[in-house]
Design an enzyme around this catalytic site. Structure first.
Site, short mmCIF file in Angstrom:
data_model
loop_
_atom_site.label_atom_id
_atom_site.label_comp_id
_atom_site.label_asym_id
_atom_site.label_seq_id
_atom_site.Cartn_x
_atom_site.Cartn_y
_atom_site.Cartn_z
N TRP A 75 -2.44 11.42 -16.13
CA TRP A 75 -2.68 11.22 -14.71
C TRP A 75 -2.56 12.56 -13.92
CZ3 TRP A 75 -2.55 7.17 -10.73
CH2 TRP A 75 -3.01 6.05 -11.10
N VAL A 100 3.95 12.60 -10.36
CA VAL A 100 3.68 11.36 -9.47
C VAL A 100 3.44 11.56 -8.11
CG1 VAL A 100 4.79 9.05 -9.46
CG2 VAL A 100 5.48 10.72 -11.32
N HIS A 128 5.19 1.73 -6.45
CA HIS A 128 5.43 1.99 -7.88
C HIS A 128 5.62 3.32 -8.34
CE1 HIS A 128 2.64 0.36 -11.22
NE2 HIS A 128 2.95 1.41 -11.78
N ARG A 171 3.15 23.53 -6.42
CA ARG A 171 4.00 23.69 -7.16
C ARG A 171 3.59 23.70 -8.80
NH1 ARG A 171 5.79 21.43 -2.86
NH2 ARG A 171 7.88 21.74 -1.88
C1 DLZ Z 1 0.15 3.50 -12.25
C2 DLZ Z 1 0.53 4.73 -11.87
C3 DLZ Z 1 0.45 5.37 -10.51
C4 DLZ Z 1 0.33 4.27 -9.42
N1 DLZ Z 1 0.53 6.41 -10.19
C5 DLZ Z 1 0.81 7.38 -11.09
C6 DLZ Z 1 1.05 8.78 -10.85
O1 DLZ Z 1 1.12 9.47 -9.76
N2 DLZ Z 1 1.45 9.64 -11.86
C7 DLZ Z 1 1.28 9.37 -13.10
O2 DLZ Z 1 1.68 10.03 -14.05
N3 DLZ Z 1 1.05 8.03 -13.60
C8 DLZ Z 1 0.94 7.15 -12.38
N4 DLZ Z 1 0.81 5.87 -12.89
C9 DLZ Z 1 0.53 5.57 -14.39
C10 DLZ Z 1 2.12 5.12 -14.79
O3 DLZ Z 1 2.70 6.32 -15.07
C11 DLZ Z 1 1.96 4.46 -16.20
O4 DLZ Z 1 1.09 5.08 -16.93
C12 DLZ Z 1 1.37 3.17 -16.14
O5 DLZ Z 1 2.16 2.10 -15.25
C13 DLZ Z 1 1.16 2.16 -17.44
O6 DLZ Z 1 2.55 2.20 -18.02
#
Ligand code: DLZ
Length: 163
Positions: free
Chosen positions: A31, A90, A97, A136
């Site tokens: 992600w 994230v 979430h 960052r």
């Molecule tokens: C679902 C999700 C969301 C909404 N946002 C992020 C994010 O900003 N950064 C990230 O690394 N992962 C995100 N995920 C995915 C979750 O980390 C995870 O992969 C899913 O909830 C499946 O377990």
């Protein structure tokens, strides 16, 4: 954590031990991959700068930041490493979430440190928006990957000094 007053990549280079005999695992989330790859480049280059050998740095991917805990555990259990660095990003969305992912990975990595007596280094950005993350991950506030690499070397040094 970086603020307008602190650059993540500023550190006292003299206080960092040579990492030539150290082995590292780095696990990164897919992600926000532009950010996590930039964090990886920072971590990798910093480890190399401090003497780590390229063949002693293992790179693995997990789907998202929530999966970093298990990814790090699998590396620790299956690969000969002195420390594991986890890298994720994230970004705050419209729902809670963000909170659940951040809490899950923070607690997960804390638990691994205690369970395995191995340094698991927390290189996760938790930001309000993409720009804060870019700032960052090699931007105006440095690179949290650099900081994670230095922390890993220092924690391995500490462990080795107590053997
Ligand atoms: C679902 C999700 C969301 C909404 N946002 C992020 C994010 O900003 N950064 C990230 O690394 N992962 C995100 N995920 C995915 C979750 O980390 C995870 O992969 C899913 O909830 C499946 O377990």
């Amino acid at each position: 954590m970086a603020t307008s007053l602190k650059n993540l990549s500023d550190y006292n280079i003299k206080s960092v031990e040579n990492a030539q005999n150290m082995k590292f695992g780095i696990v990164l989330a897919e992600w926000n991959t532009e950010i996590t790859e930039a964090l990886y480049n920072g971590a990798f280059n910093t480890l190399i700068k401090h003497g780590a050998k390229e063949e002693n740095i293992v790179k693995k991917y997990v789907p998202g930041t929530f999966e970093l805990t298990l990814g790090a555990q699998l590396i620790a259990e299956n690969i000969d490493v002195d420390a594991v660095i986890v890298l994720g990003c994230v970004i705050q969305g419209e729902t809670r979430h963000f909170d659940f992912i951040c809490h899950g990975v923070t607690q997960g990595i804390t638990d691994l440190n205690i369970k395995y007596k191995l340094p698991f280094i927390f290189g996760v950005l938790t930001t309000e928006n993409q720009q804060q993350a870019l700032d960052r991950a090699g931007g105006k506030h440095g690179n949290k990957g650099d900081e994670a690499a230095i922390t890993a070397i220092k924690m391995v040094s500490l462990k080795n000094s107590l053997k």
